[in-house]
Design an enzyme around this catalytic site. Structure first.
Site, mmCIF file in Angstrom:
data_model
loop_
_atom_site.group_PDB
_atom_site.id
_atom_site.type_symbol
_atom_site.label_atom_id
_atom_site.label_comp_id
_atom_site.label_asym_id
_atom_site.label_seq_id
_atom_site.Cartn_x
_atom_site.Cartn_y
_atom_site.Cartn_z
ATOM 1 N N TYR A 177 0.849 -1.193 0.000
ATOM 2 C CA TYR A 177 0.000 0.000 0.000
ATOM 3 C C TYR A 177 0.882 1.240 0.000
ATOM 4 O O TYR A 177 2.053 1.191 0.394
ATOM 5 C CB TYR A 177 -0.921 0.018 1.237
ATOM 6 C CG TYR A 177 -0.155 0.107 2.546
ATOM 7 C CD1 TYR A 177 0.292 -1.035 3.192
ATOM 8 C CD2 TYR A 177 0.128 1.355 3.119
ATOM 9 C CE1 TYR A 177 1.007 -0.951 4.371
ATOM 10 C CE2 TYR A 177 0.842 1.445 4.303
ATOM 11 C CZ TYR A 177 1.286 0.283 4.931
ATOM 12 O OH TYR A 177 2.003 0.370 6.094
ATOM 13 N N CYS A 178 0.298 2.347 -0.478
ATOM 14 C CA CYS A 178 0.999 3.633 -0.413
ATOM 15 C C CYS A 178 -0.077 4.700 -0.251
ATOM 16 O O CYS A 178 -1.235 4.385 -0.008
ATOM 17 C CB CYS A 178 1.858 3.860 -1.662
ATOM 18 S SG CYS A 178 0.899 3.950 -3.184
ATOM 19 N N THR A 179 0.290 5.970 -0.374
ATOM 20 C CA THR A 179 -0.641 7.054 -0.043
ATOM 21 C C THR A 179 -1.881 7.050 -0.932
ATOM 22 O O THR A 179 -3.010 6.997 -0.442
ATOM 23 C CB THR A 179 0.064 8.421 -0.168
ATOM 24 O OG1 THR A 179 1.339 8.329 0.452
ATOM 25 C CG2 THR A 179 -0.765 9.517 0.475
#
Ligand SMILES: [Zn+2]
Ligand SMILES: [Zn+2]
Length: 299
Positions: A177-179
């Site tokens: 996951y990331c922003t």
């Protein structure tokens, strides 16, 4: 409803003559009056900007009227004012700087996608590995529970870091996951090229997860780091939320990120209010001494 909004968006799509499009888009954004940072490459667009409700509505409608961006997804947040001081629209070689040795197309090379609700279900399994797709300093402010903290300061360090640190997980199910999702498009593509078979990315990133009524942001601990003047952003809307950030000096819980007051250092560090006073915004005694020595030299 607040008067301003912050938009976050990206799309991997071939843009012919991206350099000319970037110049045109800069003028369009100036005329519209929005602020923020938009990157344009021959592989697509990645941006975050702020403006009034009217300006951002107009931006979204105009983009949706463009033949390449009809299905562009916008993540929309309300804001009390602009989240950016300036406007940058830049032509770049890559939307996220990676410099990988093979050509990657996230639309075909990337991992599977999980909706926020699916991702939350996977998080509760004990046979999956969760890897944060961001830099260490972003993880330190907040992250999914039990996620692995990558010891990287920039995205381009990921391929090397993966080879060194994730080898033993190649046959596991891995969630990333990331922003906002864009870094995972590339990260999962890299991981598959590097021999990780079963990789999934959180569709729409942490920001979308935090807005989803089905998840309520549960299992995200702390706050989400964002690259604008807000610095952090609440995700977990349940009563289980906790502060995971700790002061660089004293270890007390804090979510206050500051830059070292020494201009030659500028290290971004978490710092509690008491230590911010005590150390006058410097990350170390060396930086305080260095700064007063150079001030004396100027005098
Ligand atoms: Zn402190
Ligand atoms: Zn410093």
């Amino acid at each position: 409803m607040k008067d301003y909004r912050v938009l976050l968006f990206y799309k991997y799509v071939a843009i012919p003559d991206a350099e000319a499009f970037a110049a045109e888009h800069l003028q369009y954004c100036k005329d519209l009056g929005v602020k923020g940072r938009i990157l344009i490459a021959s592989e697509g667009i990645n941006g975050t900007l702020s403006g009034t409700v009217e300006q951002t509505e107009r931006y979204m409608a105009d983009m949706h009227g463009h033949p390449l961006f009809g299905d562009l997804l916008f993540k929309v947040d309300e804001s009390d004012g602009h989240a950016f001081k300036k406007l940058f629209v830049r032509h770049k070689k890559e939307l996220v700087t990676l410099r990988y040795d093979q050509k990657l197309d996230p639309n075909t090379d990337g991992g599977g996608r999980l909706s926020p609700a699916e991702f939350q279900q996977y998080l509760q399994r004990d046979d999956v590995i969760v890897l944060d797709g961001r830099s260490g300093y972003e993880y330190d402010l907040g992250h999914f529970r039990n996620a692995i903290r990558p010891d990287v300061d920039s995205f381009r360090e990921f391929p090397g870091w993966l080879r060194e640190n994730m080898k033993e997980h190649k046959d596991k199910t891995i969630l990333t996951y990331c922003t906002g999702g864009i870094r995972c498009e590339m990260l999962t593509a890299v991981m598959r090229k590097e021999g990780f078979e079963d990789v999934y990315q959180l569709d729409g990133g942490i920001v979308t997860y935090g807005k989803d009524p089905a998840t309520q942001g549960r299992l995200f601990d702390g706050s989400c780091y964002v690259f604008d003047e807000r610095i952090s952003f609440p995700i977990n809307h349940t009563d289980e939320n906790v502060v995971v950030g700790t002061c660089y000096h004293c270890g007390q819980p804090t979510e206050n990120y500051i830059n070292c007051a020494d201009d030659t250092c500028h290290r971004q560090h978490l710092c509690c209010d008491a230590c911010q006073d005590k150390y006058e915004g410097y990350c170390s005694e060396e930086c305080r001494e260095h700064d007063s020595a150079s001030a004396a030299a100027v005098r």
